[in-house]
Design a protein around this motif. Structure first.
Motif: not given
Length: 444
Positions: A226-230
């Motif tokens: 959710k924090m944008g890390f793949s």
């Protein structure tokens, strides 16, 4: 007088003390000799104190230790000595032995050690033995749990060093069942950790065995996404540093918010984020944990890192050395870092220690008019500190190190280089002079 504890290393001193005490009591007509039971208790206190001192106990802590553990006075002194001998036979270092007995005096009970002597003799490291004894004495674990746990770990293919490492760092593994072991391994395989790397993972981060798979680990992965890390980035960071899975929910986001709010030079910010935002946030978490380990509350630890961003770039070992010097040598409390976080941003060998040596010398000599706090020690520039505390006292030059006032600035370029870089001069011709004169006349 019988209530006071007097410790003597030499047994002869003990005999002299009792004789002196009885003589002084009998010399006064109104005094009477202590009752036999009190005298016996007093004698046992001294003998027990002498015994503990022979095994490395500092005399300064004996009175407090014995006052909190009356069962030692009621137990047989020979059994207590046997228990100490058993602990030494397990090859526990003296310093660790004293720490273990101070924290868990129940390990001196003879019936407890008889049960654990044979199982613990199979452990590879003394730290594992200490952790298992401490944990089992507190929560009452039987050796059967120990045998069952080691059997499961070795059945999974873990070597003796990994088993000892797990027992040393996370003795709570003794109450973890085999099903939970399997779940952790399945979870790691599910995030693409190779099977041949599983043992290394548990060796580096054995505390994962105490973290719930459904309640912590899976929600933590969802939070990273959710924090944008793949997924690849998360996998890469976990494989590189397994302790990432020890993050609390919401902890990484708070660390990243702190990095965004840093007020520092751009070059420092670039170095902090050089390995990516994920790694930078985790480095902040490690520094905060280090400060909290020495007694700072979490809010003040974040405040220190925010005010002194260079802490993120320093190794944990360097930070610990500075904190230990601050507490043990300089005598300041850890809370001083909340007011003077700049202390962690200066060099220990080149700035902190020389300045402290000068101030300490002047304090002993009586050359200081007032007490110099941590701020007065760290905040002044090199020139100001020199003028205040070193220039008036020539003997401090030797303590602080010679200051080369007239040292020439180091030249950054070899001599004569400016001649090669100098542009060629323009030659003025007669025609140029005529043109210039005509131009000036036209302006007139």
């Amino acid at each position: 007088m019988a209530s006071k504890l007097v410790t003597y290393i030499n047994p002869r001193c003990f005999t002299v003390t009792l004789k002196t005490q009885n003589r002084s009591l009998s010399s006064n007509p109104g005094s009477r000799i202590l009752p036999p039971i009190n005298q016996s208790q007093y004698r046992k206190q001294i003998l027990l104190a002498n015994l503990l001192q022979r095994y490395g106990f500092p005399s300064s802590t004996l009175q407090h230790f014995l006052s909190r553990n009356n069962f030692l006075l009621n137990s047989d002194l020979a059994e207590t000595e046997t228990s100490l001998g058993i602990l030494l036979s397990l090859k526990i270092p003296q310093k660790s032995l004293v720490s273990l007995i101070c924290d868990c005096p129940n390990v001196l009970r003879s019936e407890f050690l008889r049960k654990w002597r044979a199982p613990l003799s199979e452990c590879v490291s003394s730290s594992a033995i200490k952790s298992v004894l401490e944990h089992s004495s507190r929560i009452g674990i039987d050796p059967d749990k120990f045998y069952e746990c080691t059997k499961v770990l070795k059945g999974l293919g873990f070597c003796d060093s990994t088993v000892s490492r797990i027992l040393s760092e996370f003795p709570g593994v003794l109450v973890v069942n085999e099903i939970e072991f399997r779940r952790k391994i399945e979870f790691l395989i599910g995030i693409d950790i190779p099977r041949d790397n599983i043992e290394r993972f548990f060796h580096i981060f054995p505390e994962i065995l105490g973290i719930g798979t459904e309640t912590r680990l899976k929600p933590l992965l969802d939070e990273f996404k959710k924090m944008g890390f793949s997924k690849d980035e998360i996998k890469k960071e976990i494989a590189r540093e397994p302790r990432v899975l020890g993050l609390e929910l919401g902890e990484l986001s708070r660390c990243l918010e702190l990095i965004k709010a840093l007020k520092c030079r751009e070059v420092i910010r670039v170095r902090i984020l050089s390995e990516g935002a994920f790694r930078a946030g985790f480095e902040v978490k490690l520094r905060v944990d280090c400060l909290c380990k020495y007694g700072l509350i979490r809010r003040d630890a974040f405040k220190v890192v925010w005010k002194e961003p260079r802490v993120i770039l320093y190794e944990i070992d360097e930070i610990e050395k500075k904190i230990e010097f601050l507490i043990n040598r300089m005598g300041f409390h850890i809370n001083c870092l909340a007011d003077v976080p700049e202390y962690l941003g200066v060099n220990l060998q080149k700035q902190i220690i020389p300045r402290y040596n000068v101030i300490d010398y002047l304090k002993l000599k009586g050359g200081l008019g007032c007490d110099i706090g941590l701020k007065g020690l760290i905040k002044p520039s090199m020139k100001r500190f020199y003028n205040l505390y070193i220039k008036p006292y020539p003997e401090c030059e030797r303590i602080f190190g010679k200051r080369k006032e007239n040292a020439r600035a180091k030249q950054r370029h070899p001599p004569g280089l400016w001649k090669l870089m100098k542009p060629p001069s323009h030659v003025t011709t007669r025609e140029d002079v005529v043109n210039m004169k005509s131009f000036i006349e036209s302006l007139a």
